[in-house]
Design an enzyme around this catalytic site. Structure first.
Site, short mmCIF file in Angstrom:
data_model
loop_
_atom_site.label_atom_id
_atom_site.label_comp_id
_atom_site.label_asym_id
_atom_site.label_seq_id
_atom_site.Cartn_x
_atom_site.Cartn_y
_atom_site.Cartn_z
N CYS A 42 36.22 47.50 34.21
CA CYS A 42 36.05 46.28 35.00
C CYS A 42 34.99 46.53 36.08
O CYS A 42 34.82 47.65 36.56
CB CYS A 42 37.37 45.88 35.65
SG CYS A 42 37.26 44.31 36.56
N ASP A 44 35.12 45.67 39.02
CA ASP A 44 35.78 45.84 40.32
C ASP A 44 35.31 47.12 41.03
O ASP A 44 35.33 48.20 40.44
CB ASP A 44 37.31 45.90 40.08
CG ASP A 44 38.08 45.76 41.38
OD1 ASP A 44 37.88 46.59 42.30
OD2 ASP A 44 38.91 44.83 41.49
N ARG A 46 36.58 48.94 43.10
CA ARG A 46 37.59 49.97 43.39
C ARG A 46 37.88 50.87 42.20
O ARG A 46 38.74 51.74 42.28
CB ARG A 46 38.89 49.29 43.85
CG ARG A 46 38.72 48.49 45.13
CD ARG A 46 39.89 47.56 45.36
NE ARG A 46 39.94 46.52 44.34
CZ ARG A 46 40.87 45.56 44.28
NH1 ARG A 46 41.83 45.53 45.20
NH2 ARG A 46 40.85 44.65 43.33
N HIS A 98 42.59 47.56 35.07
CA HIS A 98 43.29 48.01 36.28
C HIS A 98 44.32 46.97 36.69
O HIS A 98 44.07 45.76 36.55
CB HIS A 98 42.30 48.28 37.42
CG HIS A 98 41.56 47.07 37.88
ND1 HIS A 98 41.91 46.34 39.00
CD2 HIS A 98 40.50 46.41 37.34
CE1 HIS A 98 41.10 45.32 39.13
NE2 HIS A 98 40.22 45.33 38.14
N CYS A 101 44.10 43.02 38.38
CA CYS A 101 42.72 42.58 38.08
C CYS A 101 42.54 41.08 38.38
O CYS A 101 43.24 40.22 37.83
CB CYS A 101 42.39 42.86 36.62
SG CYS A 101 40.70 42.41 36.16
CO CO Z 1 39.24 43.66 37.43
#
Ligand code: CO
Length: 209
Positions: A42, A44, A46, A98, A101
């Site tokens: 992803c 993302d 993090r 994750h 999400c």
């Molecule tokens: Co995500």
């Protein structure tokens, strides 16, 4: 100093530190990369592939998009996949979601996100396949996290439906496919699904070799 300039300063410090630890570090990587892994994760911020697996530059070939999707008409993903499998000859492909999400959460709702809508529709399809199981869970957070696991499994199966993976399985008995879900709370990866080379899928999706 502007915020982005901090990144450049960090970079200079990092490069100097790498050379201090190992003076040939960049020379070795300059001419070739030989990663054993393709990471489909992803976007993302993090969930950085190398940080959470404690790996160095050169070890993981990376593709990231919203909610780690394998969409069969996504030429970006298909090109990365083809290059990783045929040229780099990766041994493992990791689809890494994750928990929590935002992409999956958004796909479960009805908010109009404009140009983002079509991408999230692929996740809605996964939700529709598994709606009964997901909706049976008590809280929304539990439902989201279960759909995240199911989505990772679905995307691994999407990989197995590509001609790139089917040809490589047939000719070279690689790569292995893995579905993982990373926990933002504890930093731990939960392996949820694997496919060994040659695993049979729905015959509808198997091409003649
Ligand atoms: Co995500």
């Amino acid at each position: 100093m502007q915020v982005f300039e901090q990144l450049l300063q960090n970079n200079r410090e990092w490069a100097a530190e790498m050379v201090r630890q190992d003076k040939d570090f960049f020379h070795r990587l300059q001419d070739q990369q030989a990663p054993k892994f393709l990471w489909i994760g992803c976007s993302d911020s993090r969930v950085p592939a190398d940080r959470i697996t404690n790996t160095e530059p050169g070890e993981i070939f990376v593709h990231r998009n919203v909610a780690n999707m394998v969409v069969h008409t996504d030429m970006n993903l298909l090109t990365v996949l083809e290059y990783a499998v045929k040229v780099l000859e990766v041994e493992h492909i990791l689809v890494v979601g994750h928990y929590g999400c935002g992409g999956v959460k958004a796909a479960m709702g009805n908010q109009n996100l404009g140009i983002i809508n079509p991408w999230l529709k692929h996740i809605k399809d996964v939700y529709r396949f598994h709606k009964e199981e997901v909706d049976a869970l008590e809280t929304f957070d539990q439902q989201v996290d279960r759909l995240i696991e199911l989505n990772v499994r679905e995307q691994v199966m999407n990989l197995a439906k590509t001609i790139t993976v089917q040809e490589a399985w047939h000719k070279h008995k690689r790569p292995c496919l893995h579905g993982w879900v990373y926990g933002l709370k504890d930093g731990l990866i939960n392996p949820v699904f694997d496919m060994e080379p040659g695993t049979h899928i729905d015959p509808l999706y198997e091409y003649n070799m």
